[in-house]
Design a protein around this motif. Sequence first.
Motif, PDB file in Angstrom:
ATOM      1  N   ASP A   2      34.149  45.335  49.538  1.00  0.00           N
ATOM      2  CA  ASP A   2      35.454  45.955  49.352  1.00  0.00           C
ATOM      3  C   ASP A   2      35.393  46.842  48.115  1.00  0.00           C
ATOM      4  OD1 ASP A   2      36.874  44.318  46.905  1.00  0.00           O
ATOM      5  OD2 ASP A   2      35.558  43.027  48.090  1.00  0.00           O
ATOM      6  N   ALA A   3      36.380  47.736  47.983  1.00  0.00           N
ATOM      7  CA  ALA A   3      36.333  48.740  46.917  1.00  0.00           C
ATOM      8  C   ALA A   3      36.323  48.122  45.522  1.00  0.00           C
ATOM      9  CB  ALA A   3      37.517  49.694  47.061  1.00  0.00           C
ATOM     10  N   ALA A   4      37.192  47.149  45.283  1.00  0.00           N
ATOM     11  CA  ALA A   4      37.274  46.554  43.940  1.00  0.00           C
ATOM     12  C   ALA A   4      35.958  45.885  43.549  1.00  0.00           C
ATOM     13  CB  ALA A   4      38.423  45.548  43.881  1.00  0.00           C
ATOM     14  N   SER A   5      35.377  45.129  44.474  1.00  0.00           N
ATOM     15  CA  SER A   5      34.109  44.454  44.176  1.00  0.00           C
ATOM     16  C   SER A   5      33.004  45.458  43.907  1.00  0.00           C
ATOM     17  CB  SER A   5      33.709  43.548  45.351  1.00  0.00           C
ATOM     18  OG  SER A   5      34.642  42.506  45.523  1.00  0.00           O
ATOM     19  N   LEU A   6      32.976  46.524  44.680  1.00  0.00           N
ATOM     20  CA  LEU A   6      31.944  47.540  44.489  1.00  0.00           C
ATOM     21  C   LEU A   6      32.085  48.210  43.129  1.00  0.00           C
ATOM     22  CD1 LEU A   6      30.527  50.059  46.993  1.00  0.00           C
ATOM     23  CD2 LEU A   6      31.349  50.890  44.809  1.00  0.00           C
ATOM     24  N   PRO A  34      29.912  52.863  27.382  1.00  0.00           N
ATOM     25  CA  PRO A  34      31.297  53.066  26.919  1.00  0.00           C
ATOM     26  C   PRO A  34      32.177  51.840  27.156  1.00  0.00           C
ATOM     27  CG  PRO A  34      30.536  54.961  28.191  1.00  0.00           C
ATOM     28  CD  PRO A  34      29.504  53.888  28.367  1.00  0.00           C
ATOM     29  N   LEU A  35      32.603  51.212  26.072  1.00  0.00           N
ATOM     30  CA  LEU A  35      33.456  50.033  26.176  1.00  0.00           C
ATOM     31  C   LEU A  35      34.768  50.360  26.886  1.00  0.00           C
ATOM     32  CD1 LEU A  35      34.171  47.092  25.454  1.00  0.00           C
ATOM     33  CD2 LEU A  35      34.962  47.933  23.222  1.00  0.00           C
ATOM     34  N   ALA A  36      35.301  51.544  26.640  1.00  0.00           N
ATOM     35  CA  ALA A  36      36.575  51.932  27.261  1.00  0.00           C
ATOM     36  C   ALA A  36      36.479  51.937  28.776  1.00  0.00           C
ATOM     37  CB  ALA A  36      37.009  53.304  26.756  1.00  0.00           C
ATOM     38  N   VAL A  37      35.312  52.306  29.303  1.00  0.00           N
ATOM     39  CA  VAL A  37      35.119  52.312  30.755  1.00  0.00           C
ATOM     40  C   VAL A  37      35.171  50.881  31.293  1.00  0.00           C
ATOM     41  CG1 VAL A  37      33.467  52.787  32.607  1.00  0.00           C
ATOM     42  CG2 VAL A  37      33.816  54.456  30.779  1.00  0.00           C
ATOM     43  N   LEU A  38      34.467  49.977  30.638  1.00  0.00           N
ATOM     44  CA  LEU A  38      34.452  48.577  31.074  1.00  0.00           C
ATOM     45  C   LEU A  38      35.843  47.966  31.009  1.00  0.00           C
ATOM     46  CD1 LEU A  38      31.199  47.463  29.219  1.00  0.00           C
ATOM     47  CD2 LEU A  38      31.452  47.869  31.685  1.00  0.00           C
ATOM     48  N   GLU A  39      36.561  48.244  29.944  1.00  0.00           N
ATOM     49  CA  GLU A  39      37.906  47.676  29.806  1.00  0.00           C
ATOM     50  C   GLU A  39      38.873  48.305  30.802  1.00  0.00           C
ATOM     51  OE1 GLU A  39      37.932  46.080  25.219  1.00  0.00           O
ATOM     52  OE2 GLU A  39      38.590  48.154  25.581  1.00  0.00           O
ATOM     53  N   SER A  40      38.669  49.577  31.144  1.00  0.00           N
ATOM     54  CA  SER A  40      39.503  50.217  32.168  1.00  0.00           C
ATOM     55  C   SER A  40      39.257  49.577  33.526  1.00  0.00           C
ATOM     56  CB  SER A  40      39.209  51.721  32.234  1.00  0.00           C
ATOM     57  OG  SER A  40      39.624  52.371  31.055  1.00  0.00           O
ATOM     58  N   VAL A  41      38.000  49.276  33.835  1.00  0.00           N
ATOM     59  CA  VAL A  41      37.675  48.614  35.098  1.00  0.00           C
ATOM     60  C   VAL A  41      38.327  47.231  35.138  1.00  0.00           C
ATOM     61  CG1 VAL A  41      35.799  47.623  36.482  1.00  0.00           C
ATOM     62  CG2 VAL A  41      35.540  49.876  35.437  1.00  0.00           C
ATOM     63  N   GLU A  42      38.267  46.529  34.023  1.00  0.00           N
ATOM     64  CA  GLU A  42      38.902  45.208  33.963  1.00  0.00           C
ATOM     65  C   GLU A  42      40.403  45.320  34.238  1.00  0.00           C
ATOM     66  OE1 GLU A  42      39.464  41.403  30.918  1.00  0.00           O
ATOM     67  OE2 GLU A  42      39.022  43.398  30.126  1.00  0.00           O
ATOM     68  N   ALA A  43      41.059  46.293  33.610  1.00  0.00           N
ATOM     69  CA  ALA A  43      42.498  46.475  33.800  1.00  0.00           C
ATOM     70  C   ALA A  43      42.821  46.882  35.236  1.00  0.00           C
ATOM     71  CB  ALA A  43      43.026  47.511  32.815  1.00  0.00           C
ATOM     72  N   LEU A  44      42.010  47.794  35.802  1.00  0.00           N
ATOM     73  CA  LEU A  44      42.250  48.275  37.164  1.00  0.00           C
ATOM     74  C   LEU A  44      42.145  47.162  38.197  1.00  0.00           C
ATOM     75  CD1 LEU A  44      40.396  51.713  37.524  1.00  0.00           C
ATOM     76  CD2 LEU A  44      42.836  51.285  37.831  1.00  0.00           C
ATOM     77  N   THR A  45      41.272  46.194  37.950  1.00  0.00           N
ATOM     78  CA  THR A  45      40.998  45.167  38.951  1.00  0.00           C
ATOM     79  C   THR A  45      41.554  43.805  38.568  1.00  0.00           C
ATOM     80  OG1 THR A  45      38.830  44.663  37.958  1.00  0.00           O
ATOM     81  CG2 THR A  45      38.896  46.359  39.683  1.00  0.00           C
ATOM     82  N   ALA A  46      42.388  43.757  37.548  1.00  0.00           N
ATOM     83  CA  ALA A  46      42.972  42.483  37.121  1.00  0.00           C
ATOM     84  C   ALA A  46      43.750  41.864  38.279  1.00  0.00           C
ATOM     85  CB  ALA A  46      43.889  42.708  35.924  1.00  0.00           C
ATOM     86  N   GLY A  47      43.476  40.610  38.546  1.00  0.00           N
ATOM     87  CA  GLY A  47      44.196  39.916  39.603  1.00  0.00           C
ATOM     88  C   GLY A  47      43.656  40.133  41.001  1.00  0.00           C
ATOM     89  N   VAL A  48      42.668  41.021  41.158  1.00  0.00           N
ATOM     90  CA  VAL A  48      42.087  41.265  42.484  1.00  0.00           C
ATOM     91  C   VAL A  48      41.085  40.160  42.800  1.00  0.00           C
ATOM     92  CG1 VAL A  48      40.729  42.847  43.898  1.00  0.00           C
ATOM     93  CG2 VAL A  48      42.375  43.754  42.244  1.00  0.00           C
ATOM     94  N   ASP A  49      41.192  39.598  43.983  1.00  0.00           N
ATOM     95  CA  ASP A  49      40.289  38.528  44.391  1.00  0.00           C
ATOM     96  C   ASP A  49      38.890  39.081  44.661  1.00  0.00           C
ATOM     97  OD1 ASP A  49      39.464  35.961  45.217  1.00  0.00           O
ATOM     98  OD2 ASP A  49      39.847  36.462  47.316  1.00  0.00           O
ATOM     99  N   MET A  50      37.900  38.476  44.044  1.00  0.00           N
ATOM    100  CA  MET A  50      36.501  38.836  44.287  1.00  0.00           C
ATOM    101  C   MET A  50      35.620  37.666  43.899  1.00  0.00           C
ATOM    102  SD  MET A  50      35.647  41.508  41.170  1.00  0.00           S
ATOM    103  CE  MET A  50      37.033  42.558  41.601  1.00  0.00           C
ATOM    104  N   HIS A  51      34.363  37.731  44.274  1.00  0.00           N
ATOM    105  CA  HIS A  51      33.439  36.643  43.936  1.00  0.00           C
ATOM    106  C   HIS A  51      33.330  36.492  42.419  1.00  0.00           C
ATOM    107  CE1 HIS A  51      32.215  35.931  48.043  1.00  0.00           C
ATOM    108  NE2 HIS A  51      31.892  37.201  48.208  1.00  0.00           N
ATOM    109  N   ASP A  52      33.282  35.235  41.963  1.00  0.00           N
ATOM    110  CA  ASP A  52      33.228  34.965  40.531  1.00  0.00           C
ATOM    111  C   ASP A  52      32.010  35.598  39.868  1.00  0.00           C
ATOM    112  OD1 ASP A  52      35.555  33.492  40.700  1.00  0.00           O
ATOM    113  OD2 ASP A  52      34.534  31.547  40.802  1.00  0.00           O
ATOM    114  N   GLU A  53      30.887  35.634  40.585  1.00  0.00           N
ATOM    115  CA  GLU A  53      29.672  36.206  40.005  1.00  0.00           C
ATOM    116  C   GLU A  53      29.869  37.668  39.630  1.00  0.00           C
ATOM    117  OE1 GLU A  53      28.306  33.040  42.982  1.00  0.00           O
ATOM    118  OE2 GLU A  53      29.914  34.500  42.766  1.00  0.00           O
TER     119      GLU A  53
END
Length: 263
Positions: free
Chosen positions: A148-152, A172-191
């Motif tokens: 799915d898009a979020a997992s990818l 870029p830390l800002a990129v990683l934190e943006s991804v975290e914010a964008l996908t917060a609460g989205v169900d995906m595999h824990d790994e």
Amino acid sequence: MSLARRHQARILAAQSATLPSRGGHAAAGMPLPAAATNSPISRAAATAAAQIKLRLTHDLRRLHEIKSVEAKIAAKREMLPEYRAWCDGELEAGRMTNGNRIEPGAAPDVLPTIMIWSIDVADWPRALELAEHVLRFDVVLPSRYKRDAASLVVEEIAEAASKLQGKGERFPLAVLESVEALTAGVDMHDEIRAKLMKAIGVELDAAARAAADGGDDATAIELLCRALPALQRANDLHPRVGAKTIIKGVEKALAKDKAGAAD
């Protein structure tokens, strides 16, 4: 592509986003009048959609024939400008849409494919811009992608960060934190989520070390305090993600600072 052609492509892409690929409704959720699909503008938009789909088919075939991953990435970097105006038009249609629902446009595979290519070539601002649209409207990825898009998005960007961090380079830390914010609460595999949280923690730890080396101990401690919960979260989600040793180092640095403050 000339400036005039880019402008035209952007306009036609925005219009084609209101022409569902298989009946249905316009982007804003309103039914399309029968006459609308027969208007000169709609015919032009449909023609433009057919052309961009044909271009994508051609480029995918070309990529399939390339064996080297490095050469594939170089080819994608070469191809991407031809899709920019089209994707800009789709993004504009999304911005004009109320709510989080939009019907698939007449060329539904283009924007999500270009999002993935943008990740592949490390164009992080563009990748995030397109990912926000894809995730907001729950755009389905082409069938050739098995996630799915979020997992990818999370896994590909987290692995790109891990690859650089493993060589002692920064991501870029800002990129990683943006991804975290964008996908917060989205169900995906824990790994998958663990990879992202580890990458964030590693980046914060590296930034803390740089601050300490520069004599800015207050900033270093603040960054370590942010790194620790990210790394702990990664370890909780997937104990084999490789965060344990880094956690010990962060805890040791924080304990040393606490001891120094007590003295």
